[in-house]
Design a protein around this motif. Structure first.
Motif, PDB file in Angstrom:
ATOM      1  N   LYS A  15      28.360  -1.266  16.859  1.00  0.00           N
ATOM      2  CA  LYS A  15      27.635  -2.473  17.272  1.00  0.00           C
ATOM      3  C   LYS A  15      26.139  -2.227  17.502  1.00  0.00           C
ATOM      4  N   ASN A  16      25.674  -1.013  17.145  1.00  0.00           N
ATOM      5  CA  ASN A  16      24.245  -0.713  17.244  1.00  0.00           C
ATOM      6  C   ASN A  16      23.590  -0.847  15.874  1.00  0.00           C
ATOM      7  N   LYS A  17      22.437  -1.450  15.840  1.00  0.00           N
ATOM      8  CA  LYS A  17      21.692  -1.637  14.594  1.00  0.00           C
ATOM      9  C   LYS A  17      20.844  -0.397  14.328  1.00  0.00           C
ATOM     10  N   ILE A  18      21.051   0.214  13.154  1.00  0.00           N
ATOM     11  CA  ILE A  18      20.288   1.401  12.756  1.00  0.00           C
ATOM     12  C   ILE A  18      19.393   1.028  11.579  1.00  0.00           C
ATOM     13  N   THR A  19      18.109   1.304  11.714  1.00  0.00           N
ATOM     14  CA  THR A  19      17.146   1.003  10.653  1.00  0.00           C
ATOM     15  C   THR A  19      16.918   2.258   9.821  1.00  0.00           C
ATOM     16  N   ALA A  20      17.400   2.244   8.578  1.00  0.00           N
ATOM     17  CA  ALA A  20      17.240   3.406   7.696  1.00  0.00           C
ATOM     18  C   ALA A  20      15.931   3.335   6.917  1.00  0.00           C
ATOM     19  N   VAL A  21      15.577   2.139   6.447  1.00  0.00           N
ATOM     20  CA  VAL A  21      14.304   1.894   5.749  1.00  0.00           C
ATOM     21  C   VAL A  21      13.661   0.690   6.422  1.00  0.00           C
ATOM     22  N   ASP A  22      12.389   0.831   6.795  1.00  0.00           N
ATOM     23  CA  ASP A  22      11.756  -0.149   7.681  1.00  0.00           C
ATOM     24  C   ASP A  22      10.501  -0.744   7.038  1.00  0.00           C
ATOM     25  N   ASP A  23      10.658  -1.928   6.442  1.00  0.00           N
ATOM     26  CA  ASP A  23       9.525  -2.719   5.948  1.00  0.00           C
ATOM     27  C   ASP A  23       8.597  -1.898   5.049  1.00  0.00           C
ATOM     28  N   LEU A  24       9.200  -1.295   4.038  1.00  0.00           N
ATOM     29  CA  LEU A  24       8.475  -0.362   3.171  1.00  0.00           C
ATOM     30  C   LEU A  24       7.834  -1.092   1.995  1.00  0.00           C
ATOM     31  N   THR A  25       6.555  -0.823   1.765  1.00  0.00           N
ATOM     32  CA  THR A  25       5.818  -1.421   0.651  1.00  0.00           C
ATOM     33  C   THR A  25       5.131  -0.313  -0.146  1.00  0.00           C
ATOM     34  N   LEU A  26       5.374  -0.281  -1.456  1.00  0.00           N
ATOM     35  CA  LEU A  26       4.821   0.753  -2.332  1.00  0.00           C
ATOM     36  C   LEU A  26       4.576   0.186  -3.720  1.00  0.00           C
ATOM     37  N   ILE A  28       4.184   1.940  -7.624  1.00  0.00           N
ATOM     38  CA  ILE A  28       4.306   3.186  -8.387  1.00  0.00           C
ATOM     39  C   ILE A  28       3.904   2.897  -9.825  1.00  0.00           C
ATOM     40  N   ASN A  29       2.942   3.648 -10.330  1.00  0.00           N
ATOM     41  CA  ASN A  29       2.401   3.400 -11.666  1.00  0.00           C
ATOM     42  C   ASN A  29       3.322   3.910 -12.761  1.00  0.00           C
ATOM     43  N   GLU A  30       3.260   3.244 -13.894  1.00  0.00           N
ATOM     44  CA  GLU A  30       4.063   3.635 -15.046  1.00  0.00           C
ATOM     45  C   GLU A  30       3.685   5.037 -15.520  1.00  0.00           C
ATOM     46  N   GLY A  31       4.698   5.844 -15.793  1.00  0.00           N
ATOM     47  CA  GLY A  31       4.480   7.161 -16.385  1.00  0.00           C
ATOM     48  C   GLY A  31       4.121   8.263 -15.412  1.00  0.00           C
ATOM     49  N   GLU A  32       4.061   7.977 -14.106  1.00  0.00           N
ATOM     50  CA  GLU A  32       3.704   9.039 -13.167  1.00  0.00           C
ATOM     51  C   GLU A  32       4.944   9.654 -12.525  1.00  0.00           C
ATOM     52  N   ILE A  33       4.764  10.835 -11.966  1.00  0.00           N
ATOM     53  CA  ILE A  33       5.811  11.474 -11.175  1.00  0.00           C
ATOM     54  C   ILE A  33       5.453  11.253  -9.716  1.00  0.00           C
ATOM     55  N   PHE A  34       6.234  10.435  -9.052  1.00  0.00           N
ATOM     56  CA  PHE A  34       5.945   9.997  -7.691  1.00  0.00           C
ATOM     57  C   PHE A  34       6.923  10.668  -6.750  1.00  0.00           C
ATOM     58  N   GLY A  35       6.409  11.437  -5.802  1.00  0.00           N
ATOM     59  CA  GLY A  35       7.251  12.146  -4.862  1.00  0.00           C
ATOM     60  C   GLY A  35       7.381  11.404  -3.544  1.00  0.00           C
ATOM     61  N   VAL A  36       8.581  11.438  -2.983  1.00  0.00           N
ATOM     62  CA  VAL A  36       8.826  10.910  -1.641  1.00  0.00           C
ATOM     63  C   VAL A  36       9.418  12.044  -0.822  1.00  0.00           C
ATOM     64  N   ILE A  37       8.732  12.418   0.251  1.00  0.00           N
ATOM     65  CA  ILE A  37       9.154  13.565   1.042  1.00  0.00           C
ATOM     66  C   ILE A  37       9.387  13.152   2.489  1.00  0.00           C
ATOM     67  N   GLY A  38      10.352  13.792   3.114  1.00  0.00           N
ATOM     68  CA  GLY A  38      10.647  13.535   4.516  1.00  0.00           C
ATOM     69  C   GLY A  38      11.741  14.468   4.970  1.00  0.00           C
ATOM     70  N   TYR A  39      11.843  14.647   6.273  1.00  0.00           N
ATOM     71  CA  TYR A  39      12.918  15.471   6.822  1.00  0.00           C
ATOM     72  C   TYR A  39      14.224  14.686   6.824  1.00  0.00           C
ATOM     73  N   GLU A 215       8.896   8.894   7.491  1.00  0.00           N
ATOM     74  CA  GLU A 215       9.360   9.295   8.816  1.00  0.00           C
ATOM     75  C   GLU A 215       9.933   8.061   9.505  1.00  0.00           C
ATOM     76  N   GLU A 216      11.153   8.186   9.984  1.00  0.00           N
ATOM     77  CA  GLU A 216      11.839   7.095  10.678  1.00  0.00           C
ATOM     78  C   GLU A 216      11.836   5.805   9.861  1.00  0.00           C
ATOM     79  N   GLY A 217      12.091   5.944   8.559  1.00  0.00           N
ATOM     80  CA  GLY A 217      12.235   4.788   7.686  1.00  0.00           C
ATOM     81  C   GLY A 217      10.956   4.183   7.182  1.00  0.00           C
TER      82      GLY A 217
END
Length: 347
Positions: A15-26, A28-39, A215-217
């Motif tokens: 019954k607890n709400k967990i936010t895994a991804v939080d209002d993310l805006t990005l 990403i350009n065509e043909g690039e290698i885009f990295g997403v890093i986090g613990y 970090e934190e979504g």
């Protein structure tokens, strides 16, 4: 190419709400290698699974190649997914099928004829370097070979986007490098947009053009890989950069070096691109009446060029030290940061 607006994902646990991804805006350009890093727990794996709707978004909008993924019904999404390949940390191969049959599986589902399947499978086997292993089963393959099968399978339907979820974290360092080299080769040959999820900064350093730090979504920092290496703003980003560079003044080794030098200035020099080849230390030592002791340093390569950090102690008369600092600051492209001044003040 890829536009993400206000993307969120919520889970409910006890019954607890967990936010895994939080209002993310990005973007990403065509043909690039885009990295997403986090613990672990940052939300990066949930984020990448939202892009092809393996996880359903709670809110937000995803547009890939002018198609709004978040607005599609199940039939439309099934077709759109043929243009979004995905590779996984643990390979997800079919253990009862051979290499060629694993690669052919998406083509079977798509209704491609046998003759065209065989032709495409052979092209992919050659592309990922698995010639001679066509009839082997996954149990007969090394970890790197299994991931090459996974990559070939993900490319079977000629996708425009390749999603990589911790694709190298189950591999040893040498195999990791060979898989990263393969991804760069695929990116260059096919013009594929690659989104790479990882918790290892050396992976970002080696092949990515852009990086987003989660970090934190949330995305807490984003930019060109070289810029992020040179000027990390967030604490979490600095920790990742220090993994690769090993030049954190708070670490025991550097702290010890700082403590034993009680005179002069302790300086950190940042070298970028062609400046890494400059004979700056000898040039400054000849030009000014000072002594320079090199304490610690490292140079590493990114896709955009070399980046280096060097800790030095500069000793001598204060006016000569000030002249040397002014010369480096104003007459060279090397960035200078005073870590500790002659009076012992830490910057």
């Amino acid at each position: 190419m890829i536009s993400i607006e206000g993307l969120s994902k919520f889970f409910t646990s006890n019954k607890n709400k967990i936010t895994a991804v939080d209002d993310l805006t990005l973007d990403i350009n065509e043909g690039e290698i885009f990295g997403v890093i986090g613990y672990s727990g940052a939300g990066k794996s949930t984020f990448v699974r939202l892009l092809n709707r393996l996880e359903e978004p709670s809110a937000g909008k995803i547009v890939i190649d002018e198609q709004e993924i978040t607005a599609m019904n199940s039939n439309q999404l099934r077709i759109a997914r043929q243009e979004i390949g995905m590779i996984f940390q643990h390979f997800n191969l079919l253990w009862s099928r051979t290499v060629k049959d694993n690669i052919a599986f998406p083509l079977e589902i798509a209704g491609v004829s046998r003759s065209k399947r065989e032709e495409r499978v052979q092209q992919l086997i050659d592309l990922v370097g698995l010639g001679g292993r066509e009839n082997a089963y996954p149990s007969q393959l090394s970890g790197g070979q299994k991931q090459r099968v996974g990559i070939a399978r993900a490319l079977a339907n000629n996708p425009k986007v390749l999603l990589c979820d911790e694709a190298t974290s189950a591999l040893d360092p040498e195999t990791t490098n060979s898989i990263l080299d393969l991804l760069v080769d695929i990116n260059e040959k096919l013009g594929l947009t690659i989104i790479l999820i990882t918790h290892e900064m050396h992976v970002i350093r080696k092949i990515c053009n852009q990086v987003a730090v989660m970090e934190e979504g949330k995305v807490v920092e984003q930019g060109d890989v070289l810029d992020v290496f040179l000027r990390p703003k967030q604490v979490v980003t600095k920790r990742f950069v220090e993994q690769v560079m090993g030049t954190n003044e708070e670490d025991d080794g550097v702290a010890y070096l700082i403590d034993i030098y009680e005179r002069g200035k302790l300086i950190r020099l940042h070298f970028v691109g062609e400046t890494t080849n400059q004979a700056l230390i000898s040039q400054v030592a000849k030009k000014f009446a000072i002594e320079i002791n090199i304490l610690q340093g490292k140079i590493t390569q990114t896709q955009a060029g070399a980046y280096g950090t060097l800790f030095v102690q500069v000793d001598g008369e204060s006016n000569e030290i000030d002249k040397a600092v002014e010369f480096i600051t104003n007459e060279t492209s090397v960035e200078l940061e005073v870590v500790r001044d002659v009076d012992g003040t830490i910057s």
